[in-house]
Design a protein around this motif. Structure first.
Motif, short mmCIF file in Angstrom:
data_model
loop_
_atom_site.label_atom_id
_atom_site.label_comp_id
_atom_site.label_asym_id
_atom_site.label_seq_id
_atom_site.Cartn_x
_atom_site.Cartn_y
_atom_site.Cartn_z
N TYR A 60 0.65 -1.32 -0.11
CA TYR A 60 0.27 0.00 -0.09
C TYR A 60 0.82 1.35 -0.03
O TYR A 60 1.96 1.29 0.64
CB TYR A 60 -0.86 -0.01 1.16
N THR A 69 -8.06 -1.52 1.57
CA THR A 69 -7.77 -2.88 1.65
C THR A 69 -7.89 -3.36 0.20
O THR A 69 -8.98 -3.14 -0.45
CB THR A 69 -8.59 -3.70 2.62
N SER A 71 -7.90 -6.81 -2.46
CA SER A 71 -8.11 -8.11 -2.37
C SER A 71 -8.59 -8.48 -3.96
O SER A 71 -8.73 -7.99 -4.58
CB SER A 71 -9.46 -8.31 -1.30
#
Length: 124
Positions: A60, A69, A71
């Motif tokens: 990040y 986040t 994914s």
């Protein structure tokens, strides 16, 4: 060849959340590391987040750590960016990108395929 289509952008108040999605075509999605980048008006494109092709490793930008986040779901050929505690400085066009390597990398030059982008606007 991979084609990428982003969705989920929009207008949100500061402190709010958005979830961006990126749909990828092709049967080899799991062979690509994936990344999210953004570009604010008048600024250069910048790295936001990346995930390895297995999903086991993520990276990040410091500016989004703890709030965003990344994914992926290799069975569905999808990658996501959950964005919480949004700030006005998060405003920009968000791009999904696919890289030929396995690792989650931060340099845009290592990504071969790019989506058209989705606009995120965070109002103060």
């Amino acid at each position: 060849q991979v084609q990428l289509v982003e969705s989920g952008g929009g207008l949100v108040q500061a402190g709010g959340s958005l979830r961006l999605s990126c749909a990828a075509s092709g049967r080899t999605f799991s062979s690509y590391a994936m990344g999210w980048f953004r570009q604010a008006p008048g600024k250069e494109r910048e790295f936001v987040a990346a995930i390895s092709r297995s999903g086991g490793s993520t990276r990040y930008a410091d500016s989004v750590k703890g709030r965003f986040t990344i994914s992926r779901d290799n069975a569905k050929n999808m990658v996501y960016l959950q964005m919480n505690s949004l700030k006005p400085e998060d405003t920009g066009v968000y791009y999904c990108a696919a890289g030929n390597g396995a690792a989650a990398v931060t340099s845009g030059s290592l990504y071969s395929y790019w989506g058209q982008g989705t606009q995120v606007t965070v109002a103060s």
